[in-house]
Design a protein around this motif. Structure first.
Motif, PDB file in Angstrom:
ATOM      1  N   LYS A  29     -13.482   4.513  -7.551  1.00 26.19           N
ATOM      2  CA  LYS A  29     -14.070   3.570  -6.605  1.00 26.19           C
ATOM      3  C   LYS A  29     -14.048   2.184  -7.233  1.00 26.19           C
ATOM      4  O   LYS A  29     -15.065   1.537  -7.373  1.00 26.19           O
ATOM      5  N   ASN A  30     -12.865   1.736  -7.619  1.00 25.20           N
ATOM      6  CA  ASN A  30     -12.758   0.440  -8.275  1.00 25.20           C
ATOM      7  C   ASN A  30     -11.963  -0.558  -7.446  1.00 25.20           C
ATOM      8  O   ASN A  30     -11.477  -1.541  -7.963  1.00 25.20           O
ATOM      9  N   LYS A  31     -11.852  -0.281  -6.139  1.00 25.62           N
ATOM     10  CA  LYS A  31     -11.191  -1.224  -5.243  1.00 25.62           C
ATOM     11  C   LYS A  31     -12.236  -1.857  -4.341  1.00 25.62           C
ATOM     12  O   LYS A  31     -13.237  -1.246  -4.008  1.00 25.62           O
ATOM     13  N   LYS A  32     -11.973  -3.069  -3.923  1.00 28.88           N
ATOM     14  CA  LYS A  32     -12.873  -3.790  -3.036  1.00 28.88           C
ATOM     15  C   LYS A  32     -12.169  -4.062  -1.719  1.00 28.88           C
ATOM     16  O   LYS A  32     -10.948  -4.026  -1.634  1.00 28.88           O
ATOM     17  N   ALA A  33     -12.930  -4.341  -0.687  1.00 30.94           N
ATOM     18  CA  ALA A  33     -12.345  -4.646   0.619  1.00 30.94           C
ATOM     19  C   ALA A  33     -11.377  -5.814   0.512  1.00 30.94           C
ATOM     20  O   ALA A  33     -10.372  -5.867   1.227  1.00 30.94           O
ATOM     21  N   ALA A  34     -11.648  -6.746  -0.395  1.00 36.32           N
ATOM     22  CA  ALA A  34     -10.754  -7.901  -0.568  1.00 36.32           C
ATOM     23  C   ALA A  34      -9.363  -7.468  -1.017  1.00 36.32           C
ATOM     24  O   ALA A  34      -8.386  -8.190  -0.800  1.00 36.32           O
ATOM     25  N   ASP A  35      -9.253  -6.273  -1.614  1.00 32.95           N
ATOM     26  CA  ASP A  35      -7.944  -5.771  -2.028  1.00 32.95           C
ATOM     27  C   ASP A  35      -7.023  -5.534  -0.833  1.00 32.95           C
ATOM     28  O   ASP A  35      -5.814  -5.428  -0.987  1.00 32.95           O
ATOM     29  N   LEU A  36      -7.605  -5.423   0.363  1.00 32.79           N
ATOM     30  CA  LEU A  36      -6.805  -5.187   1.563  1.00 32.79           C
ATOM     31  C   LEU A  36      -6.193  -6.462   2.129  1.00 32.79           C
ATOM     32  O   LEU A  36      -5.317  -6.391   2.986  1.00 32.79           O
ATOM     33  N   ALA A  37      -6.642  -7.608   1.662  1.00 34.21           N
ATOM     34  CA  ALA A  37      -6.179  -8.877   2.224  1.00 34.21           C
ATOM     35  C   ALA A  37      -4.664  -8.963   2.197  1.00 34.21           C
ATOM     36  O   ALA A  37      -4.044  -8.832   1.148  1.00 34.21           O
ATOM     37  N   GLY A  38      -4.081  -9.128   3.354  1.00 38.60           N
ATOM     38  CA  GLY A  38      -2.645  -9.310   3.455  1.00 38.60           C
ATOM     39  C   GLY A  38      -1.813  -8.051   3.326  1.00 38.60           C
ATOM     40  O   GLY A  38      -0.597  -8.116   3.377  1.00 38.60           O
ATOM     41  N   VAL A  39      -2.432  -6.886   3.178  1.00 40.21           N
ATOM     42  CA  VAL A  39      -1.673  -5.663   2.932  1.00 40.21           C
ATOM     43  C   VAL A  39      -0.753  -5.312   4.101  1.00 40.21           C
ATOM     44  O   VAL A  39       0.313  -4.735   3.917  1.00 40.21           O
ATOM     45  N   LEU A  40      -1.119  -5.688   5.306  1.00 36.64           N
ATOM     46  CA  LEU A  40      -0.293  -5.352   6.455  1.00 36.64           C
ATOM     47  C   LEU A  40       0.964  -6.206   6.548  1.00 36.64           C
ATOM     48  O   LEU A  40       1.891  -5.872   7.268  1.00 36.64           O
ATOM     49  N   PHE A  41       0.994  -7.303   5.840  1.00 31.06           N
ATOM     50  CA  PHE A  41       2.093  -8.242   5.971  1.00 31.06           C
ATOM     51  C   PHE A  41       2.948  -8.347   4.717  1.00 31.06           C
ATOM     52  O   PHE A  41       3.799  -9.202   4.632  1.00 31.06           O
ATOM     53  N   ARG A  42       2.726  -7.488   3.744  1.00 29.39           N
ATOM     54  CA  ARG A  42       3.488  -7.564   2.494  1.00 29.39           C
ATOM     55  C   ARG A  42       4.507  -6.447   2.451  1.00 29.39           C
ATOM     56  O   ARG A  42       4.173  -5.280   2.578  1.00 29.39           O
ATOM     57  N   SER A  43       5.743  -6.800   2.237  1.00 32.22           N
ATOM     58  CA  SER A  43       6.796  -5.793   2.168  1.00 32.22           C
ATOM     59  C   SER A  43       7.069  -5.349   0.734  1.00 32.22           C
ATOM     60  O   SER A  43       7.848  -4.426   0.520  1.00 32.22           O
ATOM     61  N   ASP A  44       6.431  -6.002  -0.243  1.00 28.87           N
ATOM     62  CA  ASP A  44       6.708  -5.682  -1.645  1.00 28.87           C
ATOM     63  C   ASP A  44       5.783  -4.611  -2.217  1.00 28.87           C
ATOM     64  O   ASP A  44       5.902  -4.259  -3.378  1.00 28.87           O
ATOM     65  N   ILE A  45       4.852  -4.083  -1.407  1.00 26.27           N
ATOM     66  CA  ILE A  45       3.957  -3.023  -1.881  1.00 26.27           C
ATOM     67  C   ILE A  45       3.940  -1.884  -0.874  1.00 26.27           C
ATOM     68  O   ILE A  45       4.233  -2.074   0.308  1.00 26.27           O
ATOM     69  N   ASP A  46       3.595  -0.698  -1.359  1.00 33.99           N
ATOM     70  CA  ASP A  46       3.470   0.454  -0.478  1.00 33.99           C
ATOM     71  C   ASP A  46       2.190   0.326   0.337  1.00 33.99           C
ATOM     72  O   ASP A  46       1.156  -0.103  -0.192  1.00 33.99           O
ATOM     73  N   PRO A  47       2.229   0.701   1.599  1.00 37.51           N
ATOM     74  CA  PRO A  47       1.011   0.628   2.414  1.00 37.51           C
ATOM     75  C   PRO A  47      -0.026   1.638   1.933  1.00 37.51           C
ATOM     76  O   PRO A  47       0.321   2.671   1.357  1.00 37.51           O
ATOM     77  N   LEU A  48      -1.291   1.336   2.171  1.00 38.14           N
ATOM     78  CA  LEU A  48      -2.370   2.241   1.796  1.00 38.14           C
ATOM     79  C   LEU A  48      -2.494   3.353   2.832  1.00 38.14           C
ATOM     80  O   LEU A  48      -2.287   3.126   4.027  1.00 38.14           O
ATOM     81  N   ALA A  49      -2.860   4.533   2.370  1.00 41.60           N
ATOM     82  CA  ALA A  49      -3.141   5.641   3.280  1.00 41.60           C
ATOM     83  C   ALA A  49      -4.447   5.355   4.004  1.00 41.60           C
ATOM     84  O   ALA A  49      -5.327   4.665   3.478  1.00 41.60           O
ATOM     85  N   ILE A  50      -4.591   5.883   5.206  1.00 39.32           N
ATOM     86  CA  ILE A  50      -5.797   5.632   5.998  1.00 39.32           C
ATOM     87  C   ILE A  50      -7.045   6.101   5.257  1.00 39.32           C
ATOM     88  O   ILE A  50      -8.097   5.475   5.350  1.00 39.32           O
ATOM     89  N   GLU A  51      -6.930   7.178   4.463  1.00 41.72           N
ATOM     90  CA  GLU A  51      -8.086   7.659   3.695  1.00 41.72           C
ATOM     91  C   GLU A  51      -8.514   6.628   2.657  1.00 41.72           C
ATOM     92  O   GLU A  51      -9.706   6.430   2.433  1.00 41.72           O
ATOM     93  N   ASP A  52      -7.543   5.972   2.028  1.00 40.12           N
ATOM     94  CA  ASP A  52      -7.860   4.937   1.038  1.00 40.12           C
ATOM     95  C   ASP A  52      -8.516   3.736   1.704  1.00 40.12           C
ATOM     96  O   ASP A  52      -9.457   3.148   1.175  1.00 40.12           O
ATOM     97  N   ILE A  53      -8.018   3.377   2.893  1.00 43.59           N
ATOM     98  CA  ILE A  53      -8.623   2.262   3.630  1.00 43.59           C
ATOM     99  C   ILE A  53     -10.050   2.617   4.004  1.00 43.59           C
ATOM    100  O   ILE A  53     -10.973   1.799   3.843  1.00 43.59           O
ATOM    101  N   ASP A  54     -10.272   3.843   4.485  1.00 42.33           N
ATOM    102  CA  ASP A  54     -11.624   4.295   4.821  1.00 42.33           C
ATOM    103  C   ASP A  54     -12.542   4.203   3.614  1.00 42.33           C
ATOM    104  O   ASP A  54     -13.686   3.755   3.714  1.00 42.33           O
ATOM    105  N   ASP A  55     -12.071   4.653   2.454  1.00 50.06           N
ATOM    106  CA  ASP A  55     -12.872   4.609   1.229  1.00 50.06           C
ATOM    107  C   ASP A  55     -13.238   3.176   0.862  1.00 50.06           C
ATOM    108  O   ASP A  55     -14.383   2.878   0.524  1.00 50.06           O
ATOM    109  N   ILE A  56     -12.266   2.287   0.934  1.00 52.62           N
ATOM    110  CA  ILE A  56     -12.508   0.892   0.551  1.00 52.62           C
ATOM    111  C   ILE A  56     -13.505   0.244   1.496  1.00 52.62           C
ATOM    112  O   ILE A  56     -14.444  -0.436   1.067  1.00 52.62           O
ATOM    113  N   VAL A  57     -13.332   0.465   2.792  1.00 55.96           N
ATOM    114  CA  VAL A  57     -14.233  -0.134   3.775  1.00 55.96           C
ATOM    115  C   VAL A  57     -15.636   0.448   3.631  1.00 55.96           C
ATOM    116  O   VAL A  57     -16.631  -0.294   3.634  1.00 55.96           O
ATOM    117  N   SER A  58     -15.749   1.761   3.470  1.00 58.12           N
ATOM    118  CA  SER A  58     -17.078   2.365   3.341  1.00 58.12           C
ATOM    119  C   SER A  58     -17.774   1.899   2.069  1.00 58.12           C
ATOM    120  O   SER A  58     -18.980   1.650   2.065  1.00 58.12           O
TER     121      SER A  58
END
Length: 86
Positions: free
Chosen positions: A46-75
């Motif tokens: 649990k060492n990621k923050k919601a801010a880590d998601l900034a721009g993730v939908l628009f970056r082609s140089d990184i792998d997208p996050l799984a929905i479970e990881d997004i849920d964990d970060i948001v929660s």
């Protein structure tokens, strides 16, 4: 799949193997989440923050996050923000 072993102390404590700490980028003070499902335990850092998601939908140089990881970060962000308000 990598398999690592540890030993539990009489106080229920264990050391996270160095290889696992490196793979999960764990540092002292990081929180761990244990997810138990059908007799299987999944350890999540649990060492990621919601801010880590900034721009993730628009970056082609990184792998997208799984929905479970997004849920964990948001929660985690919601819990942390609620705790800070109290």
């Amino acid at each position: 799949m990598n398999v690592f072993y540890g030993t539990m102390t009489s106080k229920g404590q264990t050391t996270v193997p160095a290889e696992v700490r490196e793979l999960l980028n764990l540092k002292s003070g990081d929180k761990l989440r244990y997810v138990v499902k059908n007799g299987t335990v999944i350890l999540k850092a649990k060492n990621k923050k919601a801010a880590d998601l900034a721009g993730v939908l628009f970056r082609s140089d990184i792998d997208p996050l799984a929905i479970e990881d997004i849920d964990d970060i948001v929660s985690d962000a919601v819990v942390n923000q609620s705790a800070e308000r109290q």
